[in-house]
Design a protein around this motif. Structure first.
Motif, PDB file in Angstrom:
ATOM      1  N   ARG A  24       0.819  -1.214   0.000  1.00  0.00           N
ATOM      2  CA  ARG A  24       0.000   0.000   0.000  1.00  0.00           C
ATOM      3  C   ARG A  24       0.850   1.261   0.000  1.00  0.00           C
ATOM      4  O   ARG A  24       0.415   2.310  -0.446  1.00  0.00           O
ATOM      5  CB  ARG A  24      -0.928   0.009   1.224  1.00  0.00           C
ATOM      6  N   PHE A  25       2.059   1.167   0.530  1.00  0.00           N
ATOM      7  CA  PHE A  25       2.906   2.336   0.657  1.00  0.00           C
ATOM      8  C   PHE A  25       4.046   2.260  -0.343  1.00  0.00           C
ATOM      9  O   PHE A  25       4.576   1.194  -0.654  1.00  0.00           O
ATOM     10  CB  PHE A  25       3.487   2.436   2.070  1.00  0.00           C
ATOM     11  N   HIS A  26       4.412   3.418  -0.842  1.00  0.00           N
ATOM     12  CA  HIS A  26       5.637   3.529  -1.639  1.00  0.00           C
ATOM     13  C   HIS A  26       6.830   3.357  -0.704  1.00  0.00           C
ATOM     14  O   HIS A  26       6.864   3.945   0.391  1.00  0.00           O
ATOM     15  CB  HIS A  26       5.678   4.896  -2.322  1.00  0.00           C
ATOM     16  N   THR A  27       7.814   2.547  -1.110  1.00  0.00           N
ATOM     17  CA  THR A  27       8.959   2.257  -0.239  1.00  0.00           C
ATOM     18  C   THR A  27       9.683   3.537   0.171  1.00  0.00           C
ATOM     19  O   THR A  27      10.297   3.591   1.247  1.00  0.00           O
ATOM     20  CB  THR A  27       9.926   1.305  -0.953  1.00  0.00           C
ATOM     21  N   TYR A  98       8.449  10.360  -8.644  1.00  0.00           N
ATOM     22  CA  TYR A  98       9.074  10.170  -9.960  1.00  0.00           C
ATOM     23  C   TYR A  98       9.049   8.708 -10.395  1.00  0.00           C
ATOM     24  O   TYR A  98       8.830   8.398 -11.568  1.00  0.00           O
ATOM     25  CB  TYR A  98      10.518  10.685  -9.926  1.00  0.00           C
ATOM     26  N   LEU A  99       9.293   7.787  -9.453  1.00  0.00           N
ATOM     27  CA  LEU A  99       9.376   6.363  -9.773  1.00  0.00           C
ATOM     28  C   LEU A  99       8.037   5.686  -9.475  1.00  0.00           C
ATOM     29  O   LEU A  99       7.498   5.824  -8.378  1.00  0.00           O
ATOM     30  CB  LEU A  99      10.487   5.691  -8.962  1.00  0.00           C
ATOM     31  N   ASN A 100       7.548   4.951 -10.430  1.00  0.00           N
ATOM     32  CA  ASN A 100       6.270   4.240 -10.288  1.00  0.00           C
ATOM     33  C   ASN A 100       6.515   2.926  -9.561  1.00  0.00           C
ATOM     34  O   ASN A 100       7.298   2.080 -10.024  1.00  0.00           O
ATOM     35  CB  ASN A 100       5.662   3.979 -11.669  1.00  0.00           C
ATOM     36  N   LYS A 101       5.873   2.744  -8.429  1.00  0.00           N
ATOM     37  CA  LYS A 101       6.112   1.526  -7.643  1.00  0.00           C
ATOM     38  C   LYS A 101       5.577   0.276  -8.332  1.00  0.00           C
ATOM     39  O   LYS A 101       5.950  -0.843  -7.969  1.00  0.00           O
ATOM     40  CB  LYS A 101       5.482   1.659  -6.256  1.00  0.00           C
ATOM     41  N   GLN A 102       4.703   0.452  -9.317  1.00  0.00           N
ATOM     42  CA  GLN A 102       4.141  -0.703 -10.016  1.00  0.00           C
ATOM     43  C   GLN A 102       5.062  -1.205 -11.110  1.00  0.00           C
ATOM     44  O   GLN A 102       5.092  -2.399 -11.411  1.00  0.00           O
ATOM     45  CB  GLN A 102       2.770  -0.339 -10.615  1.00  0.00           C
ATOM     46  N   ILE A 106      11.594  -0.528  -7.234  1.00  0.00           N
ATOM     47  CA  ILE A 106      11.924   0.568  -6.324  1.00  0.00           C
ATOM     48  C   ILE A 106      12.666   0.094  -5.082  1.00  0.00           C
ATOM     49  O   ILE A 106      13.448   0.841  -4.501  1.00  0.00           O
ATOM     50  CB  ILE A 106      10.652   1.355  -5.935  1.00  0.00           C
ATOM     51  N   ARG A 107      12.423  -1.139  -4.649  1.00  0.00           N
ATOM     52  CA  ARG A 107      13.148  -1.617  -3.467  1.00  0.00           C
ATOM     53  C   ARG A 107      14.640  -1.702  -3.780  1.00  0.00           C
ATOM     54  O   ARG A 107      15.468  -1.352  -2.931  1.00  0.00           O
ATOM     55  CB  ARG A 107      12.592  -2.972  -3.010  1.00  0.00           C
TER      56      ARG A 107
END
Length: 952
Positions: A24-27, A98-102, A106-107
């Motif tokens: 649910r959260f962006h890292t 800027y970065l799409n977590k999908q 990103i990790r």
């Protein structure tokens, strides 16, 4: 707290993979508090540093080698720590939007970014040169990973490799320079080296050390001609460019030059190399920036130019060391103050401009200036940020860049009065070149903002309709560009808090204990030459901006390469071709050839060394006489060894090999070494089973008739190795000028390590490093075996399932012997119980984690032979590779746990405790380390057995 400040980013990087379930959260929201907290901590230290209260914290690491993790927080390191953490917080906030977590990994991105942040903090806080070098190279590795984040793009991989090759090359040169400093001073401590400067300058190694260190600094900070990696590094995501290439990594070389200025600044070679290298880089970078059509490429060359400006200022500031008069010396330190001020300004305006480029690319989907234009009305906030950032970069009021640029002009004008090596008449060229470069800087700044945002929009050349960026992308660049205004209107905020303490860190020897540097920055100083130079820059820059597209020399690049890039690419091709040709000469694919090379070199090198060494003695007279039982065992061992090459089947060869090992076991028994005897016996048992499993794959042994000429080299090499090793063993015993170290182990085993079993104490305490690295090697070997066995020869087919397709298991290891299966039920229990006894009793009696692990493995192997591997997997459904990893982790954490108590790595503690039921009991932390060894060895052994035996 300083050590924690470096450790925290690494610890969070290790924990980030655990956030995989938190979708649910962006890292980035999990990462963001770390740089904010660190930035706030360093902010609280400003008042202490202003008062002259430096912080020094040391953790002992390898004191015998002069290598300790000593961290020093002074004015200079505080400035860089604030840049690293403050810019890190803004970049992470920017990257969240800027970065799409999908669609992005990103990790991985945040793991690399946190590791880079920790490494940069390590660079600027380390007082020990070897520790600094370790963090220095870690920045190169993590920047490689960040630049290659979009690794499916060929240009990203190319840029990442280019940056790492060049910066690591410079880093290795720097390492050599650090070691030369150690040879001269006897210490790796920067503070202690600075204290010995008067003695060091007389050494013939001083200038070579300086040149090697400068090579490392120049490659890291992209100085000409090593700048070629920076434009290609722009293939990284924009947050990486904004962080690494504006505020942190490229500033590492500048930090090193500033930090070591007290050591080398008195040398004219330092002055000329640093000043002229910076000046050339400034001019070249600004000239090349005008010719770019890609916004990021323009900023890349502008970064090169600005780095050259700061490097030039640091070189000009070193002129203060040429004067004994304090006032005259302080006159030239203005250049260093300008360098520090512009270093801050550059991070502010260049970071905001990189983020602007990211916004344009994100919203318009292009960075090509030939397609852009007319975005001012569609993206007004972004335009405002770009305008203020570009004007600050151009050195226009009322922005902070104007002030540091004026100080730069002051420095280059002052240097005309300096006469170094009778070159005063040539000094006039420095302000002239600086002025021309400033004109180019003005031009590319105007190109950046006006070619992008003014004029007519060209919708037919754009992939989508431009619109203003979301608030999340705007927060960080707006905050940064606001600082350019605040620092411009209130420059003394930085003068008193950061610039003066940083100056004090560099030029402390110029001041008496009660004095401090007085740095005062003002907007207006009257109609000075600097003001007229600025007006000339604006006039000439405006004219050139309007006409530059018509001038062929300033026209855009006609191809993507230049001579230096072509030379780099050509050098790599020559090296690759040459290495391939050379490698093909000896890499014939024959194991026999490889063994001939290895053992031939071994015999030649060691044999010639022994022959050429004077005073070598075999010490035969000191050895005990050979007894009857020993002679019998040695004869049987030799006969078994000689029989191996003459065996008619592989089974016989395995049995003869096992016989040699068991004879060695008997020798250990006779010599009263129960630990070694137990280990050797179990190793031989497990090895025989492994040999049987491996040879199951191979065809029957065939005796081929070979000519004597093919066997003679084998005989010569084999005899040479045996004879050489025999004489080395004898010489080591007979020629050592020191008393045997065994006496120390026997005497101090209990008093220092709390164990009466000297063998186990050596493994887990005295020689714990060896044991730790050995289990690491074993783990790597088991993973390699797993990878080789499960290598897919055909798509979807492995050796294991290929055999299963043929209707049989890979290895029919299970026995049908009823007696064996019945007895093994009891024997396995006995062996496992005995292995537990060996583990717990090993610290004071024969045994230990290694022997206990082998004994446990033997029980599991017996279970596999008796009941089949499937039965073992059902009874113990564990992943043995994971057990190996857990064992390694326990061993490493136990070894590193000593840092908590400020003790060297792998220090152990022990004591007696009154426990319920058990009473007085001795507990030692070495047992935890032994547990790691136990788990690692069990995991390695069983992983190999199950892998070769068709586990998966």
């Amino acid at each position: 707290m300083l050590h924690a400040a470096i450790l925290i980013p690494f610890m969070l990087a290790v924990l980030i993979p655990l956030t995989k379930g938190v979708s649910r959260f962006h890292t980035g929201w999990i990462v963001l508090p770390v740089p904010i907290a660190l930035f706030l901590y360093f902010l609280t230290r400003i008042s202490d540093i202003q008062a002259g209260n430096d912080t020094i914290s040391t953790i002992s690491w390898m004191p015998s080698l002069g290598i300790n993790i000593t961290l020093h927080l002074d004015g200079l390191s505080l400035l860089f720590a604030l840049l690293i953490t403050g810019m890190g917080a803004l970049v992470i906030l920017y990257s969240i939007y800027y970065l799409n977590k999908q669609t992005e990994a990103i990790r991985h991105f945040y793991i690399y970014l946190l590791m880079f942040m920790g490494a940069m903090l390590g660079v600027v806080l380390s007082d020990n040169l070897m520790v600094l070098y370790g963090f220095w190279e870690l920045t190169s590795i993590t920047s490689f990973l960040l630049i290659a984040f979009w690794h499916r793009r060929e240009r990203s991989r190319y840029g990442a490799l280019k940056s790492m090759l060049i910066t690591v090359f410079g880093g290795l040169a720097m390492l050599a320079g650090f070691n030369l400093l150690y040879v001269m001073s006897g210490t790796y401590s920067i503070r202690e080296i600075i204290a010995q400067v008067g003695l060091l300058t007389e050494s013939p190694l001083f200038i070579p050390a300086m040149l090697l260190i400068l090579l490392g600094a120049f490659t890291k900070s992209a100085q000409f001609p090593f700048h070629i990696w920076l434009p290609d590094a722009m293939e990284a995501p924009t947050p990486v460019s904004a962080y690494l290439h504006s505020a942190t990594m490229v500033k590492a070389g500048l930090y090193l030059v500033a930090r070591l200025s007290p050591v080398f600044a008195g040398q004219s070679e330092w002055f000329w190399l640093v000043s002229l290298s910076g000046l050339v880089t400034l001019f070249y970078g600004s000239f090349k920036a005008i010719k770019q059509t890609d916004l990021k490429a323009l900023l890349a060359y502008s970064t090169i130019s600005q780095l050259g400006l700061i490097m030039c200022l640091l070189g000009l500031g070193s002129a203060s060391a040429f004067f004994s008069d304090t006032q005259e010396s302080l006159f030239y330190t203005t250049a260093t103050a300008a360098a520090i001020f512009h270093l801050i300004n550059h991070a502010v305006f260049k970071g905001s401009l990189f983020m602007v480029v990211g916004i344009v690319d994100h919203e318009v989907n292009t960075r090509d200036l030939r397609k852009l234009g007319g975005l001012m009305s569609l993206m007004p906030v972004t335009f405002s940020v770009a305008l203020m950032g570009a004007f600050s970069m151009a050195g226009l009021p009322p922005f902070s860049g104007f002030l540091s640029k004026e100080m730069f002009f002051t420095a280059v004008l002052n240097i005309r009065e300096l006469d170094v090596l009778n070159t005063q008449s040539w000094m006039i060229l420095i302000p002239v070149i600086a002025w021309i470069a400033s004109v180019f800087t003005f031009v590319y700044s105007m190109i950046f903002v006006f070619k992008t945002f003014t004029g007519n929009i060209q919708p037919e050349k754009l992939d989508k309709i431009p619109h203003e960026a979301p608030l999340g992308l705007l927060i960080s660049p707006v905050l940064l560009v606001s600082l350019a205004v605040v620092f411009g209107l209130f420059p003394d905020l930085l003068s008193y808090s950061l610039i003066e303490p940083a100056m004090g860190s560099i030029y402390n020897e110029l001041l008496s204990p009660m004095e401090t540097f007085g740095v005062s920055i003002h907007f207006w100083h009257g109609w000075t030459p600097e003001i007229f130079m600025t007006l000339g820059v604006i006039a000439a820059g405006t004219l050139l901006y309007r006409r530059h597209s018509r001038l062929r020399i300033l026209d855009r690049e006609r191809n993507g390469s230049n001579f230096l890039n072509l030379m780099y690419d050509g050098s790599l091709q020559v090296l690759e071709r040459g290495s391939n040709r050379f490698t093909n000469l000896y890499m014939t694919g024959s194991n026999r050839h490889y063994l001939l090379y290895i053992f031939g070199f071994f015999v030649t090198a060691l044999g010639s060394t022994m022959i050429g060494t004077q005073g070598m003695s075999l010490g035969m007279s000191h050895y005990a006489p050979l007894g009857f039982y020993e002679a019998v065992i040695v004869v049987v061992m030799l006969l078994a060894a000689v029989a191996v090459p003459f065996a008619k089947s592989r089974v016989n060869a395995i049995l003869f090999t096992g016989a040699v090992g068991y004879m060695v076991t008997l020798l250990f028994v006779i010599f009263r070494a129960p630990d070694l005897a137990l280990t050797q016996m179990i190793v031989e048992t497990v090895s025989v089973i492994l040999f049987l499993l491996c040879f199951k794959y191979l065809p029957k042994l065939k005796k081929e008739k070979e000519r004597l000429s093919f066997r003679l080299p084998n005989l010569i090499i084999a005899a040479g190795v045996g004879i050489t090793m025999t004489f080395i063993g004898l010489a080591a015993m007979g020629s050592s000028p020191f008393a045997p170290i065994s006496e120390f182990f026997l005497k101090e085993s209990y008093s220092l390590a709390g164990g009466k079993n000297v063998v186990n104490v050596i493994l887990v305490d005295f020689r714990g490093f060896d044991t730790l690295f050995e289990i690491m090697v074993l783990a790597i070997a088991s993973l390699s075996i797993y990878a080789l066995i499960n290598l897919q020869v055909e798509p979807g087919i492995t050796p294991a399932n290929k055999n299963k397709k043929e209707g049989r298991m890979a290895f029919p290891l299970r026995s049908n012997d009823v007696i064996l299966r019945t007895m093994s039920k009891v024997i396995i229990i006995v062996i496992l119980t005995f292995s537990m006894y060996l583990f717990f009793a090993g610290h004071n009696n024969p045994g230990g984690g290694f022997i206990g692990a082998l004994m446990t493995s033997a029980a599991l192997i017996l279970m596999a032979i008796s009941f089949g591997m499937d039965k073992v997997r059902k009874v113990l459904p564990v992943n043995y590779r994971m057990i190996t990893a857990v064992g390694l982790l326990i061993a490493i954490l136990t070894a590193a746990g000593s840092f908590v108590f400020e003790a060297p790595f792998l220090s152990h503690a022990f004591g007696h405790f009154d426990l319920p039921i058990m009473g007085d009991t001795e507990l030692a932390t070495a047992v935890l380390f032994d547990l790691g060894v136990y788990l690692a060895v069990v995991g390695v052994t069983m992983s190999i057995i199950f892998t070769i035996g068709g586990d998966e």
